[in-house]
Design an enzyme around this catalytic site. Sequence first.
Site, short mmCIF file in Angstrom:
data_model
loop_
_atom_site.label_atom_id
_atom_site.label_comp_id
_atom_site.label_asym_id
_atom_site.label_seq_id
_atom_site.Cartn_x
_atom_site.Cartn_y
_atom_site.Cartn_z
N GLU A 109 9.51 41.48 61.17
CA GLU A 109 9.28 42.05 62.50
C GLU A 109 8.43 43.31 62.43
OE1 GLU A 109 10.04 40.27 64.99
OE2 GLU A 109 10.04 41.58 66.75
N HIS A 122 3.32 38.10 62.49
CA HIS A 122 4.16 37.22 61.66
C HIS A 122 3.27 36.26 60.86
CE1 HIS A 122 8.01 38.48 63.25
NE2 HIS A 122 7.69 38.18 64.49
N HIS A 148 1.59 39.72 68.75
CA HIS A 148 2.88 39.82 68.05
C HIS A 148 3.03 38.70 67.01
CE1 HIS A 148 7.27 40.75 67.80
NE2 HIS A 148 7.33 39.48 67.48
N GLU A 149 2.89 37.48 67.48
CA GLU A 149 3.09 36.34 66.55
C GLU A 149 2.03 36.33 65.47
OE1 GLU A 149 5.91 35.07 66.73
OE2 GLU A 149 6.42 35.64 68.79
ZN ZN Z 1 8.88 38.75 66.17
#
Ligand code: ZN
Length: 502
Positions: A295, A269, A265-266
């Site tokens: 996101e 980003h 997830h990160e």
């Molecule tokens: Zn996030």
Amino acid sequence: MSNALGKLKERLATVTDLNQAASLMHHDQETVMPEGAASARAAQLGTVSRVAHELFVADEVGIWLEELQSDSEDSGLAEEDRDLIKVAARDYRIKRNLPAEYVDRSTETHILSNEAWRKARDAADYGQFLPWLRKCVDLAHEYADYQGYDEHVYDALLDQFEPGMKAREVEAIFTPLRAETVHLVKAVADSGVQLDKSCLTGNFDHATQVHLGRTLVSAFGFDFSRGRVDEVTHPYCTSFSRDDVRLCTRVYSGEFNVCLFSMLHECGHALYDQNIDPAWDRTPITSGCSLGIHESQSRMWENLVGRGRPFWDWAYPILQAHFPQFNGVPQETYYRAINGVAPSLIRVEADEVTYNLHIMLRFELEKAMMEGKVDLEDLPREWNDRMEEYLGVRPEDDAEGVLQDVHWSFGYLGYFPTYSLGNIISVQLYEAAKRDHPDLEDQFRRGKFDTLLEWMRIHIHRHGRRYTPGELLEQSVGTGIDAGPYVGYLKSKLNDLYGVSV
Ligand code: ZN
């Protein structure tokens, strides 16, 4: 370069440097700062942030912006410069709308409110937080009044996180999505299928978990020469320039998927931050377009890639080499375990399908709070009733109910919808990339992810904040935000996993 443009750029560079230095100090505080340094750090952060703010909202900046905007039509300014001026002027207007007294008062209130929230959550006692929540809602009203709004008071709050988005638009997306999702969750429950998740609990060596995560994010394209991985209590990603991006994860030795999926997830980003065009260095454009767009990137790498079969066709043998206990677990069993859908109380632990219901609940309550339609004393009951209605589960106490999230204590009303907007946009972008590269998922089976990253770099990442979220989506997928592809994605996945055809 005109005189005003040169001065503006110099000032924006100084302000960006100071803001990024403040982010670095904040990250240091979250990761390695000794406890005793807290008060010195608070003073340092306060000073750096205040100096950055004062330099930016100074009268002369307004004069330069006005001069540049009044002759930007015919002055022969480069398109990049016109866009920089537009972004800076918007930021300037928003910051200038707030009196210094309000900024000081709200900053201090939110620090105290956050402390009160921590204690209230530990004691599972909403009553302790209630007076602070009242203050936060009052401050949000004040903020909206300073900024102004055309349609709904909530629009002014949302605009901080998703520029240009209106509460009416969010509602138009969420209302049908909520009905579809409630229906899907019920169909999954009715299917009677129970996915076996037992392979995800056990004893997993801490360092090996991080090593596996590093191997996978490196394959996705995370550049370790311009970023690093750190461990924190609550995962996040932050950057101090495109060349210094910190991916922060957490590791539970008893639970396998926490470290792995927080890293994927990160990483989404982080890839965004690492791929902003260097031409925007030291300008306010060198960060993400909006929280929803940001996101969309994390959700895409975490879910659309990271919970997909093609990815695991390549990655499962790597996982097994790190953790031999998976040698006896068929890949299909593992795939089903990481994709199981089950209603739960805590948002951050929710699966892909039920997650959005947690968000919609918060959006509805925030809107009702701002409209004065819900008495704040009744908030826990309102929360619990909705949990029961949407997810069929009811919190036992306030800690696993209304007090679970930090956002309101910091005054971040208007933030939550961006999580679901990110989910929706992730599928729109992913499908657009797949239309351009129909063999994308075959590439994943060979451990090749650079085609997807390059598509995102060209259409999304490199632009930073240059365009509005609406403009960026229009350019990249040719439409506005649309939940249709996302619902289609969920349906086909649940059909595959649970045999439900809806
Ligand atoms: Zn996030």
